[in-house]
Design a protein around this motif. Structure first.
Motif, PDB file in Angstrom:
ATOM      1  N   VAL A   1      10.710  31.415  13.861  1.00 40.33           N
ATOM      2  CA  VAL A   1       9.307  31.145  14.123  1.00 40.33           C
ATOM      3  C   VAL A   1       8.995  29.655  13.943  1.00 40.33           C
ATOM      4  O   VAL A   1       8.500  29.009  14.858  1.00 40.33           O
ATOM      5  N   PHE A   2       9.341  29.086  12.777  1.00 44.71           N
ATOM      6  CA  PHE A   2       8.905  27.712  12.521  1.00 44.71           C
ATOM      7  C   PHE A   2       9.729  26.688  13.289  1.00 44.71           C
ATOM      8  O   PHE A   2       9.188  25.845  13.999  1.00 44.71           O
ATOM      9  N   PHE A   3      11.050  26.787  13.177  1.00 44.01           N
ATOM     10  CA  PHE A   3      11.892  25.854  13.910  1.00 44.01           C
ATOM     11  C   PHE A   3      11.723  26.074  15.416  1.00 44.01           C
ATOM     12  O   PHE A   3      11.644  25.113  16.187  1.00 44.01           O
ATOM     13  N   GLY A   4      11.627  27.321  15.820  1.00 48.02           N
ATOM     14  CA  GLY A   4      11.466  27.647  17.239  1.00 48.02           C
ATOM     15  C   GLY A   4      10.185  27.058  17.800  1.00 48.02           C
ATOM     16  O   GLY A   4      10.173  26.444  18.864  1.00 48.02           O
ATOM     17  N   MET A   5       9.085  27.199  17.041  1.00 51.87           N
ATOM     18  CA  MET A   5       7.818  26.648  17.487  1.00 51.87           C
ATOM     19  C   MET A   5       7.868  25.131  17.521  1.00 51.87           C
ATOM     20  O   MET A   5       7.350  24.495  18.436  1.00 51.87           O
ATOM     21  N   PHE A   6       8.514  24.558  16.507  1.00 54.44           N
ATOM     22  CA  PHE A   6       8.603  23.105  16.410  1.00 54.44           C
ATOM     23  C   PHE A   6       9.346  22.538  17.622  1.00 54.44           C
ATOM     24  O   PHE A   6       8.850  21.628  18.298  1.00 54.44           O
ATOM     25  N   ILE A   7      10.517  23.089  17.913  1.00 57.76           N
ATOM     26  CA  ILE A   7      11.300  22.590  19.054  1.00 57.76           C
ATOM     27  C   ILE A   7      10.539  22.824  20.360  1.00 57.76           C
ATOM     28  O   ILE A   7      10.489  21.956  21.234  1.00 57.76           O
ATOM     29  N   ALA A   8       9.897  23.998  20.466  1.00 56.75           N
ATOM     30  CA  ALA A   8       9.140  24.295  21.681  1.00 56.75           C
ATOM     31  C   ALA A   8       8.001  23.288  21.846  1.00 56.75           C
ATOM     32  O   ALA A   8       7.712  22.832  22.944  1.00 56.75           O
TER      33      ALA A   8
ATOM     34  N   ILE B   1      20.497  23.489  27.369  1.00 60.17           N
ATOM     35  CA  ILE B   1      21.451  23.343  26.250  1.00 60.17           C
ATOM     36  C   ILE B   1      21.077  24.286  25.104  1.00 60.17           C
ATOM     37  O   ILE B   1      21.928  24.986  24.561  1.00 60.17           O
ATOM     38  N   PHE B   2      19.787  24.308  24.763  1.00 58.05           N
ATOM     39  CA  PHE B   2      19.377  25.130  23.627  1.00 58.05           C
ATOM     40  C   PHE B   2      19.615  26.622  23.885  1.00 58.05           C
ATOM     41  O   PHE B   2      19.848  27.389  22.974  1.00 58.05           O
ATOM     42  N   PHE B   3      19.519  26.981  25.141  1.00 53.68           N
ATOM     43  CA  PHE B   3      19.669  28.409  25.447  1.00 53.68           C
ATOM     44  C   PHE B   3      21.126  28.818  25.615  1.00 53.68           C
ATOM     45  O   PHE B   3      21.465  29.996  25.491  1.00 53.68           O
ATOM     46  N   MET B   4      21.986  27.841  25.856  1.00 52.41           N
ATOM     47  CA  MET B   4      23.379  28.150  26.208  1.00 52.41           C
ATOM     48  C   MET B   4      24.101  29.100  25.228  1.00 52.41           C
ATOM     49  O   MET B   4      24.713  30.069  25.682  1.00 52.41           O
ATOM     50  N   PRO B   5      24.033  28.855  23.907  1.00 48.90           N
ATOM     51  CA  PRO B   5      24.783  29.762  23.016  1.00 48.90           C
ATOM     52  C   PRO B   5      24.360  31.221  23.152  1.00 48.90           C
ATOM     53  O   PRO B   5      25.151  32.122  22.898  1.00 48.90           O
TER      54      PRO B   5
ATOM     55  N   LEU C   1      14.975  11.805  19.651  1.00 50.78           N
ATOM     56  CA  LEU C   1      15.998  11.797  18.610  1.00 50.78           C
ATOM     57  C   LEU C   1      16.178  13.202  18.036  1.00 50.78           C
ATOM     58  O   LEU C   1      17.294  13.718  17.919  1.00 50.78           O
ATOM     59  N   LEU C   2      15.058  13.849  17.710  1.00 52.61           N
ATOM     60  CA  LEU C   2      15.123  15.193  17.128  1.00 52.61           C
ATOM     61  C   LEU C   2      15.768  16.177  18.102  1.00 52.61           C
ATOM     62  O   LEU C   2      16.660  16.948  17.732  1.00 52.61           O
ATOM     63  N   LEU C   3      15.324  16.125  19.354  1.00 50.50           N
ATOM     64  CA  LEU C   3      15.879  17.051  20.349  1.00 50.50           C
ATOM     65  C   LEU C   3      17.365  16.772  20.567  1.00 50.50           C
ATOM     66  O   LEU C   3      18.170  17.692  20.712  1.00 50.50           O
ATOM     67  N   PHE C   4      17.702  15.482  20.554  1.00 55.69           N
ATOM     68  CA  PHE C   4      19.088  15.107  20.802  1.00 55.69           C
ATOM     69  C   PHE C   4      19.995  15.607  19.677  1.00 55.69           C
ATOM     70  O   PHE C   4      21.068  16.135  19.924  1.00 55.69           O
TER      71      PHE C   4
ATOM     72  N   TYR D   1      19.521  18.147  17.711  1.00 57.96           N
ATOM     73  CA  TYR D   1      19.681  19.592  17.823  1.00 57.96           C
ATOM     74  C   TYR D   1      20.629  19.942  18.976  1.00 57.96           C
ATOM     75  O   TYR D   1      21.508  20.811  18.832  1.00 57.96           O
ATOM     76  N   ALA D   2      20.474  19.234  20.096  1.00 59.68           N
ATOM     77  CA  ALA D   2      21.364  19.487  21.238  1.00 59.68           C
ATOM     78  C   ALA D   2      22.820  19.224  20.852  1.00 59.68           C
ATOM     79  O   ALA D   2      23.727  19.953  21.255  1.00 59.68           O
ATOM     80  N   LEU D   3      23.004  18.189  20.011  1.00 60.55           N
ATOM     81  CA  LEU D   3      24.355  17.837  19.589  1.00 60.55           C
ATOM     82  C   LEU D   3      25.013  18.963  18.787  1.00 60.55           C
ATOM     83  O   LEU D   3      26.216  19.209  18.929  1.00 60.55           O
ATOM     84  N   THR D   4      24.219  19.663  17.969  1.00 62.11           N
ATOM     85  CA  THR D   4      24.798  20.756  17.164  1.00 62.11           C
ATOM     86  C   THR D   4      25.278  21.900  18.058  1.00 62.11           C
ATOM     87  O   THR D   4      26.020  22.761  17.608  1.00 62.11           O
ATOM     88  N   ILE D   5      24.826  21.915  19.307  1.00 58.54           N
ATOM     89  CA  ILE D   5      25.294  22.958  20.227  1.00 58.54           C
ATOM     90  C   ILE D   5      26.428  22.431  21.096  1.00 58.54           C
ATOM     91  O   ILE D   5      27.474  23.061  21.227  1.00 58.54           O
ATOM     92  N   ILE D   6      26.221  21.228  21.651  1.00 55.90           N
ATOM     93  CA  ILE D   6      27.211  20.666  22.573  1.00 55.90           C
ATOM     94  C   ILE D   6      28.516  20.328  21.842  1.00 55.90           C
ATOM     95  O   ILE D   6      29.603  20.654  22.321  1.00 55.90           O
ATOM     96  N   TYR D   7      28.376  19.671  20.686  1.00 56.87           N
ATOM     97  CA  TYR D   7      29.569  19.147  20.051  1.00 56.87           C
ATOM     98  C   TYR D   7      30.568  20.240  19.631  1.00 56.87           C
ATOM     99  O   TYR D   7      31.753  20.148  19.967  1.00 56.87           O
ATOM    100  N   PRO D   8      30.139  21.288  18.936  1.00 56.58           N
ATOM    101  CA  PRO D   8      31.099  22.353  18.604  1.00 56.58           C
ATOM    102  C   PRO D   8      31.757  22.951  19.848  1.00 56.58           C
ATOM    103  O   PRO D   8      32.956  23.237  19.849  1.00 56.58           O
ATOM    104  N   THR D   9      30.962  23.100  20.920  1.00 54.82           N
ATOM    105  CA  THR D   9      31.522  23.654  22.152  1.00 54.82           C
ATOM    106  C   THR D   9      32.580  22.715  22.721  1.00 54.82           C
ATOM    107  O   THR D   9      33.661  23.157  23.144  1.00 54.82           O
TER     108      THR D   9
END
Lengths: 324, 277
Positions: free
Chosen positions: A107-114, A130-134, B16-19, B21-29
């Motif tokens: 909820v919190f992190f999800g809302m923040f990123i959104a 990218i965020f949805f890929m996993p 920066l924040l989005l990047f 977070y994106a890195l925590t997904i891209i990099y392990p992959t």
């Protein structure tokens, strides 16, 4: 007084008698298109659930005839009798732990990123992907991927910690009873976070821009806009995400099972209702815990926990539909 | 001036924040993909970063020795047949339930909806016994039937709304011209709900393709394993042959990533359907 009929009259009576039946059959022939789904659903979904209730009333290992009826004894075992109750409450506690972490972060992190994504930034489409890929990876793949990266000997994570001077944090994360469950929760979130982000993003996009612009003109900062305008409008998706997270958290199984085995080690520190259920029904827990009946009763207990929440959410959704 | 700077700082911060977070997904992959080209020794000494040379040897080994070709074939077979069955059965049922009035209509629809909140794995004990009694354990048929059944609730739920919203005039016109119920379904309704069908197809495709639980319980011979179960047995077998394990993981994620990148919009729509309206 018997009435004699001529042959012709007889025929016409038969015809008029049969005609409605044929007509009805023809009228309802469209039901044939419904039938396959109903049969498959009945046999492979409804019957197993109803049968679960029945099996849960027997003391039965799964082999041979099911004759030893024990009533609610299996349920009583899980809820009150050691060692079953110890295992049950420990697993339940772990499920609740996973649930709390998942709901708070989703909820919190999800809302923040959104919220960040909803600001007109370059490349937001790429971030979304990218965020949805996993979320598109199999949980089995996610489990082994992180199992390898967290390998205590050479794993990338510990290596990285050493490199940045946090060597004393290089722990056998999945092998320690103090960290394993939390790490598994984080791995689960890594897999599923894209979903709440996109649900919240879709909701944020529906918030009228004029409302936020007016607030900005009135001198409201981001925190005020967030708490006074955005969050109240996000209550429906918050509830949707919470309910889905609730059902997901009580169904969690793969990560624990694949990373820590059927015994959900170390020392049962990652045992959840899913792994306990699997062990009881299929894994065998020694002579005293006899399989299928006991397992079925645990499944029914889990259902009793899940269903009220689902019903509440459906009720809520209906209410929302009427409002709009 | 200060406002402009403030504005810039805000954008930099957001990126920066989005990047990160994106890195925590891209990099392990990426690490998984990079390490699949390295030798065990190189993985041990230099676990992150690009490989010193690209060798496809581990891929060939995983594909042939570790049976990944078989797992792929099984996953494709089971997933495709199940998805097609779900599409056919659920669209027919949703059409009837949405467009025809008859006694029991609501009860049947409601019973299908009930399945949305019953996780089928909780009924695994009787389901297992049922398949055992039908001689369907360790068969493609058994697991396909279970997947078909488990996909119905969601699919009917989504399609029902779409069928409901089709204007009556279209159907009336077709009926006047003497089209049968099935012809109306096939020629008029299906083309109109195509977007919903693709949503339903993707949702079912992903949940079946990625499922570990049911094949793990129902399939016991290795030549029937799907990718998720195959990878579990693969990790059990080659515990310390890391480069091979990384190659196996790469083989199982790259097709999904490629498919997702090509059709990301449809995927995101399909997988978040139901939660977003």
């Amino acid at each position: 007084m018997a009435k004699t009929l001529t042959a012709k009259e007889k025929e016409s009576t038969i015809e008029t008698n049969l005609y409605p039946i044929v007509k009805t059959l023809k009228k309802y022939s469209f039901l044939l298109m419904l039938l396959p789904a109903v049969i498959i659903y009945g046999v492979f979904i409804l019957y197993p659930f109803l049968s679960s209730i029945y099996v849960s009333l027997f003391d039965w290992s799964g082999i041979g005839p099911m004759t030893h009826f024990v009533g609610l004894n299996n349920y009583i075992k899980w809820l009150t009798e050691d060692p079953y109750s110890t295992m049950f409450y420990r697993a339940l506690g772990h499920n609740i732990f996973i649930l709390l972490i998942n709901i708070i972060v989703s909820v919190f992190f999800g809302m923040f990123i959104a919220f960040l994504l909803s600001q007109k930034i370059k490349g937001s489409g790429i971030y979304k992907i990218i965020f949805f890929m996993p979320h598109t990876f199999s949980l089995a793949v996610v489990a082994f991927l992180w199992g390898l990266l967290l390998n205590p000997q050479w794993g990338v994570v510990n290596n990285f910690l050493k490199t940045i001077g946090l060597g004393h944090y290089a722990l056998p994360w999945l092998g320690s009873e103090h960290t394993a469950l939390s790490i598994i929760a984080v791995i689960g979130l890594w897999h599923s976070m894209g979903f709440p982000i996109l649900v919240f993003l879709a909701a944020i996009m529906t918030i009228p821009k004029s409302l936020i612009e007016a607030a900005i003109i009135d001198g409201a900062g981001i925190p005020t806009i967030f708490s006074k305008i955005v969050i109240p409008l996000l209550i429906p998706p918050i509830i949707t995400i919470s309910v889905l997270t609730f059902i997901g958290s009580f169904g969690t199984f793969e990560l624990m099972f694949l990373l820590e085995g059927a015994q959900a080690g170390p020392y049962y520190s990652t045992d959840v209702l899913g792994t306990l259920f699997y062990r009881t029904a299929f894994g065998g827990m020694g002579a005293e815990a006899s399989g299928m009946g006991l397992g079925a009763s645990l499944a029914i207990i889990t259902l009793i926990i899940i269903i009220p929440i689902s019903i509440l959410s459906i009720w809520f959704q209906r209410k929302r539909n009427i409002e709009f | 001036m200060t406002q402009l700077r403030k504005f810039k700082i805000k954008w930099i911060l957001i990126h920066l924040l989005l990047f990160i977070y994106a890195l925590t997904i891209i990099y392990p992959t990426l690490i998984v993909i990079f390490n699949s080209f390295k030798s065990n020794q190189e993985i041990f000494s230099k676990p992150y970063g690009l490989p010193s040379s690209f060798s496809f040897q581990h891929y060939i080994q995983a594909w042939q020795e570790a049976n990944f070709s078989v797992y792929f074939k099984n996953s494709i077979l089971i997933t495709f047949i199940s998805v097609i069955l779900v599409l056919v059965l659920s669209s027919m049922a949703a059409y009837i339930l949405a467009r025809f009035k008859f006694r029991g209509n609501f009860i049947i629809f409601f019973t299908f909806l009930l399945g949305l909140m019953l996780p089928l794995r909780l009924a695994i004990v009787p389901l297992y016994l049922l398949l055992r009694d039908l001689n369907l354990l360790d068969t493609y048929t058994g697991i396909i039937l279970v997947y078909t059944a488990s996909g119905l609730s969601f699919s009917i739920f989504i399609l029902y709304t779409f069928f409901k919203n089709i204007p009556n005039e279209l159907i009336e016109a077709a009926r006047m011209e003497g089209a049968s119920v099935f012809q109306i379904y096939y020629k008029i309704m299906l083309p109109l709900v195509r977007p919903a069908l693709s949503t339903v197809a993707i949702f079912n495709f992903m949940s079946i393709w990625n499922d570990f639980f049911f094949p793990y319980i129902f399939l016991s011979s290795e030549d029937k394993y799907t990718i998720p179960v195959g990878i579990a047995s693969f990790f059990g077998e080659y515990t310390t042959d890391w480069s091979l394990l990384f190659a196996g993981l790469t083989i199982s994620i790259v097709p999904v990533i490629v498919l997702f990148l090509i059709m990301s919009k449809q995927f995101i729509d399909g997988l978040t359907a139901g939660a977003i309206k």
